[in-house]
Write an enzyme that holds these catalytic residues in place. Structure first.
Site, short mmCIF file in Angstrom:
data_model
loop_
_atom_site.label_atom_id
_atom_site.label_comp_id
_atom_site.label_asym_id
_atom_site.label_seq_id
_atom_site.Cartn_x
_atom_site.Cartn_y
_atom_site.Cartn_z
N GLY A 87 0.89 -1.08 -0.20
CA GLY A 87 -0.15 0.17 0.34
C GLY A 87 0.51 1.44 -0.01
O GLY A 87 2.25 1.36 -0.61
N GLY A 88 0.44 2.49 0.55
CA GLY A 88 1.37 3.22 1.00
C GLY A 88 3.12 3.07 1.42
O GLY A 88 3.19 3.78 0.91
N GLY A 133 22.23 10.12 -33.75
CA GLY A 133 21.98 10.20 -32.06
C GLY A 133 21.98 9.97 -31.16
O GLY A 133 22.57 10.82 -29.69
N ALA A 134 22.79 8.47 -30.45
CA ALA A 134 23.28 7.70 -29.55
C ALA A 134 24.79 9.10 -29.73
O ALA A 134 24.87 8.96 -28.00
CB ALA A 134 23.33 6.62 -29.48
C1 HXC Z 1 -2.42 -2.68 11.74
C2 HXC Z 1 -1.23 -5.06 11.15
C3 HXC Z 1 -1.13 -4.48 10.02
C4 HXC Z 1 -1.90 -3.20 9.50
C5 HXC Z 1 -0.35 -6.24 9.88
N1 HXC Z 1 -0.86 -5.76 10.98
N2 HXC Z 1 0.06 -5.11 9.35
N3 HXC Z 1 -2.39 -4.11 12.13
N4 HXC Z 1 -2.70 -2.68 10.94
N5 HXC Z 1 -1.88 -2.92 8.68
C6 HXC Z 1 -0.15 -6.94 12.41
C7 HXC Z 1 -1.16 -8.62 12.59
O1 HXC Z 1 -2.06 -7.71 12.68
C8 HXC Z 1 -0.42 -8.78 13.36
O2 HXC Z 1 -0.76 -8.69 14.70
C9 HXC Z 1 0.47 -9.09 13.07
O3 HXC Z 1 0.57 -7.02 12.90
C10 HXC Z 1 1.94 -9.62 12.11
O4 HXC Z 1 1.11 -9.28 10.99
P1 HXC Z 1 0.68 -10.97 10.24
O5 HXC Z 1 -0.44 -11.13 9.26
O6 HXC Z 1 0.59 -12.19 11.38
O7 HXC Z 1 1.89 -11.51 9.87
P2 HXC Z 1 2.39 -12.51 8.33
O8 HXC Z 1 2.04 -13.34 8.41
O9 HXC Z 1 3.78 -11.52 8.01
O10 HXC Z 1 2.25 -10.63 7.36
C11 HXC Z 1 2.56 -9.70 7.43
C12 HXC Z 1 1.28 -9.08 6.39
C13 HXC Z 1 -0.23 -8.86 6.52
C14 HXC Z 1 1.56 -9.63 4.45
C15 HXC Z 1 1.77 -7.43 6.24
O11 HXC Z 1 0.23 -8.84 8.17
C16 HXC Z 1 -0.86 -7.98 5.78
O12 HXC Z 1 -0.86 -7.71 4.88
N6 HXC Z 1 -1.36 -6.76 6.07
C17 HXC Z 1 -1.85 -5.72 6.34
C18 HXC Z 1 -1.47 -5.24 4.94
C19 HXC Z 1 -3.02 -3.91 4.13
O13 HXC Z 1 -3.27 -4.63 3.63
N7 HXC Z 1 -2.26 -2.86 4.79
C20 HXC Z 1 -2.79 -1.92 4.36
C21 HXC Z 1 -2.18 -0.79 2.54
S1 HXC Z 1 -2.98 -0.07 2.84
P3 HXC Z 1 -1.23 -9.25 15.89
O14 HXC Z 1 -1.38 -8.63 17.07
O15 HXC Z 1 -1.52 -11.21 15.76
O16 HXC Z 1 0.32 -10.07 16.05
C22 HXC Z 1 -2.56 1.57 2.41
C23 HXC Z 1 -2.52 2.73 2.43
C24 HXC Z 1 -1.09 3.69 2.80
O17 HXC Z 1 -1.17 1.14 3.40
C25 HXC Z 1 -1.90 4.69 1.95
C26 HXC Z 1 -1.25 5.90 1.73
C27 HXC Z 1 -1.66 7.34 0.88
#
Ligand code: HXC
Length: 510
Positions: A169-170, A404-405
């Protein structure tokens, strides 16, 4: 009193635990170091000054007030790399997945502001699940603040991103605006949306590695500038890179001690270019033989290999090198190589790093694929980048400099300061065969006549002297003396001053 001091140490110890021992173990089990271990390895021993260790988030949705880890998932501060100041943030995946809350972002912004004010690079270690889902728009706002600082810092202080875990994502857009991105093989990923979303939206089935692993981004997309085997190697290589770079845009690059004679003669270079104009040779050999101690730091080594970019030192001073590579696609310029080299040239120019260009280029790659994908616009990027660069520019043509290069590759016409050519070089509109076939189309049936025409063209134009007679080449030099000539040229140019007409900014073809 003693109790209060002890309380501080206890609070510090708790903060250093991040998400706790078992989560750190899980991190290690994935072959990843913890956020703090990474900072320790990146910086000189004992040099890290940490800030905001006790910052916590302020979210109360989703019962988040029950879970307020000290530091809020990112370790920030400053330290030194071989004695030179750098600012660092290192996301802690063990704390809420390193996700970015408003306060997490605020911590990053604080050290970015300090880096700008004090004129030192920012190194970001990214290991995060992206925007903290519980914080909603506050998290997005935090990202936005970081992005704006990336933009303000661009061209002011070097910004380096290490991707050491998932980056979704971001989380990819802040690194995308930094100068260099380095990934770790098999443990880091970058994508706008992960494999699950991709499947839902486009029906494509793809693994995280295929979608956004190190191989994808160093070979296919060119999003990343390099990939390393593990965290330790990546951190050591970033230290090596920092040694080449100035701390900010008002400083010259560092001068390192050197133990290599700048006048070193390399007789082997006299035979580097093969007798047959179509036989390739390795341009890296020339780069390494010119460089102090043969030390070359390559950028984007796995992408668009028909052009080579990276840093060397001459007399201990950093020089950016751009070189056609005859070993790949005969060193032709195409969309990918032009984009790769243009970005590198602009980095060098922004940070006062002189540019050495080594030329052996048969022209631009023809064909519908290139035209449809916009080779005109992308090729113009390199032309534009060289022409706007005001840093010292020294060019050496080793063999072909066609069409050109020839103009694009830091020719005299684009304000290069010193243009050398080897006696083996051919500065012309095109190669002898192509030229003869166009000029004498009516004689194409007569092989003997065409052979004679080709030979005549070669004798008249396939050399550096036509260009040298016009002053487009300053001097035809012996290959063996290239290091000496180039080092002397850059020494002569040390106080070069050149400027552009006033403008808000240019409009490089993006
Ligand atoms: C809150 C999060 C989190 C998030 C992970 N965690 N991502 N908590 N917000 N975005 C937490 C999980 O709940 C978990 O907590 C711990 O971190 C570890 O994550 P796991 O999933 O157990 O780890 P893993 O299996 O290694 O997977 C990692 C991951 C997955 C691939 C990053 O967690 C994931 O897909 N997360 C969401 C990604 C996502 O969609 N993010 C938002 C993107 S949108 P616990 O307590 O269970 O250990 C964005 C927009 C920004 O970023 C735009 C700006 C302009």
């Amino acid at each position: 009193m003693k109790d209060i001091l002890q309380q501080l140490e206890d609070r510090r110890a708790a903060a250093r635990q991040g998400g706790g021992a078992h989560r750190i173990e899980a991190q290690h089990a994935k072959g990843k170091l913890s956020a703090r271990e990474r900072v320790e390895l990146l910086l000189d021993e004992g040099s890290f000054e940490e800030y905001d260790m006790f910052v916590t988030h302020r979210c109360t949705d989703f019962d988040m007030q029950q879970n307020k880890p000290a530091g809020d998932g990112v370790v920030v501060g400053w330290g030194t790399v071989n004695g030179r100041q750098v600012y660092v943030f290192s996301q802690d995946f063990t704390v809420l997945g390193g996700s970015v809350s408003a306060t997490h972002a605020m911590k990053i912004c604080k050290i970015m502001d300090m880096a700008m004010q004090n004129g030192a690079p920012v190194i970001g270690i990214n290991d995060s699940g992206g925007a903290r889902i519980q914080e909603g728009v506050d998290s997005l706002a935090g990202y936005g603040e970081v992005f704006q600082r990336n933009i303000m810092a661009s061209g002011v202080v070097p910004q380096i991103s290490l991707i050491m875990g998932p980056c979704a994502g971001g989380a990819v857009y802040s690194p995308a605006m930094t100068d260099f991105i380095f990934m770790v093989k098999d443990s880091s990923y970058m994508f706008v949306t992960g494999p699950d979303v991709v499947k839902t939206v486009t029906n494509e089935v793809v693994t995280a590695e295929e979608l956004g692993g190190a191989s994808t981004h160093t070979r296919k997309s060119s999003v990343a500038d390099g990939a390393f085997e593990n965290d330790v190697e990546a951190l050591a290589e970033v230290r090596r890179l920092i040694d080449f770079l100035p701390l900010n845009n008002r400083e010259k690059p560092p001068v390192r001690p050197f133990f290599d004679d700048p006048a070193r003669i390399e007789e082997s270079l006299d035979t580097l270019v093969p007798a047959n104009a179509n036989t390739p040779y390795d341009m890296k050999e020339l780069i390494e033989k010119i460089a102090d101690e043969g030390d070359f730091y390559e950028i984007q080594a796995e992408y668009a290999k028909n052009i080579i970019t990276g840093f060397i030192r001459l007399e201990g001073r950093t020089v950016g090198v751009v070189a056609n590579q005859p070993m790949v696609l005969a060193g032709v310029l195409d969309i990918d190589s032009a984009r790769k080299a243009a970005r590198f040239v602009r980095f060098c120019d922004a940070f006062e790093i002189p540019i050495l260009t080594l030329v052996d280029v048969p022209g631009f790659l023809p064909g519908t694929k290139q035209e449809y994908d916009g080779v005109i616009k992308h090729g113009a990027k390199l032309l534009f980048a060289y022409g706007e660069a005001t840093v010292p520019k020294v060019t050496v043509i080793t063999r072909k400099a066609y069409g050109g290069a020839y103009v694009v590759m830091a020719s005299k016409h684009l304000r290069a300061d010193v243009n050398y050519a080897w006696p083996t070089s051919e500065v012309a509109v095109m190669g002898a065969k192509g030229a003869t076939e166009i000029l004498y189309r009516s004689e194409l049936g007569d092989a003997e006549k065409i052979a004679k025409r080709t030979k005549d063209y070669e004798d008249a134009f396939a050399n550096p002297f036509v260009a040298a007679e016009r002053g487009f080449i300053d001097e035809v030099i012996q290959p063996r003396s290239t290091r000496k000539r180039v080092a002397r040229a850059f020494a002569m140019l040390r106080n070069k001053q050149q400027s552009m007409p006033w403008k808000k900014h240019d409009n490089i073809p993006l």
